[in-house]
Scaffold this motif. Structure first.
Motif, PDB file in Angstrom:
ATOM      1  N   TYR A 106      -1.487  33.693  37.572  1.00 25.58           N
ATOM      2  CA  TYR A 106      -2.276  33.181  36.443  1.00 25.58           C
ATOM      3  C   TYR A 106      -1.389  32.903  35.229  1.00 25.58           C
ATOM      4  O   TYR A 106      -1.517  31.868  34.571  1.00 25.58           O
ATOM      5  N   VAL A 107      -0.486  33.826  34.902  1.00 30.91           N
ATOM      6  CA  VAL A 107       0.356  33.638  33.710  1.00 30.91           C
ATOM      7  C   VAL A 107       1.370  32.516  33.902  1.00 30.91           C
ATOM      8  O   VAL A 107       1.935  32.025  32.932  1.00 30.91           O
ATOM      9  N   SER A 108       1.598  32.079  35.135  1.00 32.37           N
ATOM     10  CA  SER A 108       2.519  30.966  35.392  1.00 32.37           C
ATOM     11  C   SER A 108       1.863  29.609  35.150  1.00 32.37           C
ATOM     12  O   SER A 108       2.552  28.596  35.105  1.00 32.37           O
ATOM     13  N   ASN A 137     -12.877  21.150  39.206  1.00 29.33           N
ATOM     14  CA  ASN A 137     -12.881  22.544  38.766  1.00 29.33           C
ATOM     15  C   ASN A 137     -12.463  23.417  39.943  1.00 29.33           C
ATOM     16  O   ASN A 137     -13.153  23.494  40.953  1.00 29.33           O
ATOM     17  N   TYR A 138     -11.306  24.062  39.799  1.00 26.94           N
ATOM     18  CA  TYR A 138     -10.807  25.002  40.793  1.00 26.94           C
ATOM     19  C   TYR A 138     -11.257  26.389  40.354  1.00 26.94           C
ATOM     20  O   TYR A 138     -10.927  26.817  39.246  1.00 26.94           O
ATOM     21  N   THR A 139     -11.998  27.081  41.219  1.00 25.09           N
ATOM     22  CA  THR A 139     -12.499  28.411  40.869  1.00 25.09           C
ATOM     23  C   THR A 139     -11.925  29.428  41.832  1.00 25.09           C
ATOM     24  O   THR A 139     -12.009  29.277  43.061  1.00 25.09           O
ATOM     25  N   THR A 151     -11.365  29.879  36.305  1.00 24.29           N
ATOM     26  CA  THR A 151     -11.780  28.491  36.508  1.00 24.29           C
ATOM     27  C   THR A 151     -10.764  27.594  35.818  1.00 24.29           C
ATOM     28  O   THR A 151     -10.476  27.759  34.625  1.00 24.29           O
ATOM     29  N   ILE A 152     -10.218  26.663  36.585  1.00 22.21           N
ATOM     30  CA  ILE A 152      -9.200  25.743  36.061  1.00 22.21           C
ATOM     31  C   ILE A 152      -9.752  24.332  36.189  1.00 22.21           C
ATOM     32  O   ILE A 152     -10.139  23.905  37.283  1.00 22.21           O
ATOM     33  N   HIS A 161      -7.948  22.671  31.204  1.00 19.11           N
ATOM     34  CA  HIS A 161      -8.537  23.879  30.632  1.00 19.11           C
ATOM     35  C   HIS A 161      -8.404  25.018  31.645  1.00 19.11           C
ATOM     36  O   HIS A 161      -8.608  24.826  32.842  1.00 19.11           O
ATOM     37  N   ILE A 162      -8.081  26.222  31.145  1.00 18.10           N
ATOM     38  CA  ILE A 162      -7.987  27.421  31.990  1.00 18.10           C
ATOM     39  C   ILE A 162      -8.892  28.487  31.370  1.00 18.10           C
ATOM     40  O   ILE A 162      -8.756  28.796  30.179  1.00 18.10           O
ATOM     41  N   GLU A 163      -9.782  29.033  32.169  1.00 21.33           N
ATOM     42  CA  GLU A 163     -10.693  30.068  31.690  1.00 21.33           C
ATOM     43  C   GLU A 163     -10.619  31.243  32.652  1.00 21.33           C
ATOM     44  O   GLU A 163     -10.721  31.074  33.864  1.00 21.33           O
TER      45      GLU A 163
END
Length: 168
Positions: A106-108, A137-139, A151-152, A161-163
């Motif tokens: 995720y941090v990458s 939307n990639y979940t 969710t990306i 957007h990254i959530e």
């Protein structure tokens, strides 16, 4: 005299075939009796000397323990095969377990990254939604090791957007 009486009894004794009646009373109890049933009750004659029907194909000429054991093993093998097939069908019909997105991956991720880079780092998503405006939307669903839903949103082939929300 005893011999004569015994011989006379053997000669004059004939096999007795009594009639046996079967009926069901008002409470649903089934009765068997050699006496006539009460009036008003539908009774059927029951033949106690009835011969058994023909044996099933599975039990014909199989009277030894070895034969019965072999047939039991065959039935158990068929049952086990059926249970394994049904278990495989249930497993195939079940949805795949969520893979999630590990925090290190995720941090990458960052905005502007290409869709190919996203898939290389994060792997295939658990859910993928696309709309008519080329947005995807990639979940990544939560797992026991990573209780976050990520969710990306990708627009035009780039991360927009990254959530990441804790939902478990």
């Amino acid at each position: 005299m005893n011999r004569t009486a015994a011989l006379a009894l053997l000669i004059f004794v004939t096999p007795v075939s009594a009639q046996v009646y079967r009926w069901v009373d008002e409470q649903g109890t089934v009765h068997y009796s050699n006496a006539k049933p009460p009036p008003g009750v539908k009774a059927t004659l029951f033949d106690p000397d009835a011969k058994a029907g023909p044996p099933s194909a599975e039990s014909i000429e199989c009277y030894t323990l070895r034969c019965q054991g072999e047939r039991l093993e065959q039935r158990l093998a068929r049952r086990e095969e059926l249970e394994n097939r049904l278990a495989a069908e249930r497993a195939a019909a079940a949805p795949p377990r969520p893979r999630g997105l590990d925090f290190r991956n995720y941090v990458s991720l960052h905005r502007g990254m290409t869709e190919g880079e996203l898939l290389t780092i994060a792997g295939a998503p658990d859910l993928l939604f696309s709309d008519v405006f080329a947005a995807k939307n990639y979940t990544y669903l939560p797992t026991s090791g990573d209780p976050f839903t990520t969710t990306i949103t990708v627009i035009g082939g780039r991360i927009n957007h990254i959530e990441r929300v804790r939902k478990f």
